[in-house]
Design an enzyme around this catalytic site. Sequence first.
Site, PDB file in Angstrom:
ATOM      1  CD  GLU A   1       9.199  -6.624   4.829  1.00 56.35           C
ATOM      2  OE1 GLU A   1       8.211  -5.918   4.601  1.00 56.35           O
ATOM      3  OE2 GLU A   1       9.258  -7.401   5.794  1.00 56.35           O
TER       4      GLU A   1
ATOM      5  CG  HIS B   1       1.911  -2.804   1.373  1.00 55.27           C
ATOM      6  ND1 HIS B   1       2.375  -3.269   0.163  1.00 55.27           N
ATOM      7  CD2 HIS B   1       2.668  -3.392   2.326  1.00 55.27           C
ATOM      8  CE1 HIS B   1       3.382  -4.113   0.396  1.00 55.27           C
ATOM      9  NE2 HIS B   1       3.581  -4.194   1.694  1.00 55.27           N
TER      10      HIS B   1
ATOM     11  NE  ARG C   1       5.663  -1.146   3.620  1.00 57.32           N
ATOM     12  CZ  ARG C   1       5.338  -1.983   4.570  1.00 57.32           C
ATOM     13  NH1 ARG C   1       4.379  -1.686   5.412  1.00 57.32           N
ATOM     14  NH2 ARG C   1       5.970  -3.122   4.684  1.00 57.32           N
TER      15      ARG C   1
ATOM     16  CG  HIS D   1      -0.205  -2.037   4.857  1.00 56.21           C
ATOM     17  ND1 HIS D   1      -0.670  -3.333   4.796  1.00 56.21           N
ATOM     18  CD2 HIS D   1       1.028  -2.109   5.425  1.00 56.21           C
ATOM     19  CE1 HIS D   1       0.246  -4.146   5.316  1.00 56.21           C
ATOM     20  NE2 HIS D   1       1.278  -3.424   5.719  1.00 56.21           N
TER      21      HIS D   1
ATOM     22  NE  ARG E   1       3.811  -0.358   9.936  1.00 58.18           N
ATOM     23  CZ  ARG E   1       4.055  -1.452   9.225  1.00 58.18           C
ATOM     24  NH1 ARG E   1       5.143  -2.188   9.449  1.00 58.18           N
ATOM     25  NH2 ARG E   1       3.217  -1.835   8.288  1.00 58.18           N
TER      26      ARG E   1
END
Length: 531
Positions: A106, A227, A276, A335, A370
């Site tokens: 990811e 997100h 992200r 998110h 994160r």
Amino acid sequence: MVGSGVAGLRTALHARSYGLSVILVTKVNIDDGSTRWAQGGIAAVLDPTDTPAAHAADTHAAGVGLCDPVAVDVLVNEGPGRLRELIELGAAFDRTPDGKLALTREGGHHARRIVHAGGDATGAEVQRALHAAIVGDAGIDLIEHAMVLDLLLAADGRAAGVSLHVLGEGSTDGVGAVLARAVVLATGGMGQIYAATTNPSVSTGDGVALGLRAGAVAADLEFVQFHPTSLYLGPQATGQQPLISEAMRGEGAFLIDGGGQRFMTGIHPLADLAPRDVVAKAITRVMLREASDHVRLDATGIADLDARFPSIIASCRAAGIEPRSEPIPVRPAAHYASGGLRTDVWGATSVPGLFACGEVACTGVHGANRLASNSLLEGLVFAARIGAVLGKDLFPQADPVPAHAPYGALDPAIRSELTAAMSTHVAALRSGDGLAKAGETLRDLSIRAVQEPGPAAWEVTDLLMVASALTAAATQRTETRGCHWRADHPDADASWLGRIDVTLDADGTLQTAFNPLRIGAESDAAQGATV
Ligand code: SIN
């Protein structure tokens, strides 16, 4: 134990392994929290060619200088063991044809280190396995439909239990209390302060609000992760939005603008798999340039789309989109709260006897943003550490003393104004003027009290508390770092390499204080604990 996602259930089970009895309180049903919605997976070093140091490096890069190195080392080194324990408890993760755990990538990860279950239903499997273990344990008393209101404190300032509003029927409906020798908050995030979020309806910041009222320190609240890819359901879509997992980009999907051009290539060496915050910013820039409210994700090249991402494909089809033949419309949505109640590396907050685990906590592992799939991992790792501290020794039950500063509950009718102000001014892209407007709106809303509070009023009161704390921190941080993006301060500024701590003073005013990074601090509670 307050909350019933991965952090709450796992802490409860660890506490039981030390012979403690546990009262587990949850706001609605045991499975209604964020955990079951997690798609991508759990990041952990399992491949022999990968290393904890590499996982730590990716975590630090995503956190843009604000991760606590000691907490990160705990996360990446203890993570694989905690994951194996979860498998022993019965969680079934996807495997390769030769029986090994299947690993994906990811955003922000330089290696394939993310385990997943049911393709894109990892959280649901984790929740199922933990739920089964909990109901099989007679030492855990589960109370559903009970909203925790405030921490009960003993005369010496130690946690002595919680007050709660039980939503039962007939005589059980009403406000009561649970006494406890320690309280663990695992109440999840606060995505519902925004009009559109990937979080479920229960994510209203209750734990952070409760902690602030009890005198605990919250930190990093300004770092709300958006997100990059929630499914775009139209301009008016509000509430919980379907997530389009980053793992899709890990398996080859890519973002395109209105003209069908890829736009992540050239922005970051990892392109569509950049951390992200980088991807969310790039999407926002494209949307601003094109005066559009979404971009698109092309997943048509993924061969086994239906088998690998069954939940996502079902969400798309329910919205009339066929991902096998057309790009999926996506936009960023709130998110994950990278901040929360500040804890040491054993989950202890600044209030003796009060612990926090999972999204409600700020252990320091996430810093300014994160890393993907580090959240379920954080829940697993720090749950074990809290269990170890609780198992080591607990103070005797103390008598709670009456709270000296009761607070009024607010009118549930303010909720849409609150979420609109947050989404307009305190979302992915912020500015000093917008933050000032949001602060003004929140102050106006903060005086709209109700006479007879119920759960909707308690929830909106918590939403206002965390929205105000977040806005105050975001106003103070005059730089751009991680997921805190200021149009009027577009660059990172080394003088901001530290945390903004937020507290509530005795007259109910939020205070912010900038503190240099505190590395790997440990409270007295942890002395001698081992995992
Ligand atoms: C995702 O699957 O993209 C979300 C995973 C996460 O939030 O870590």
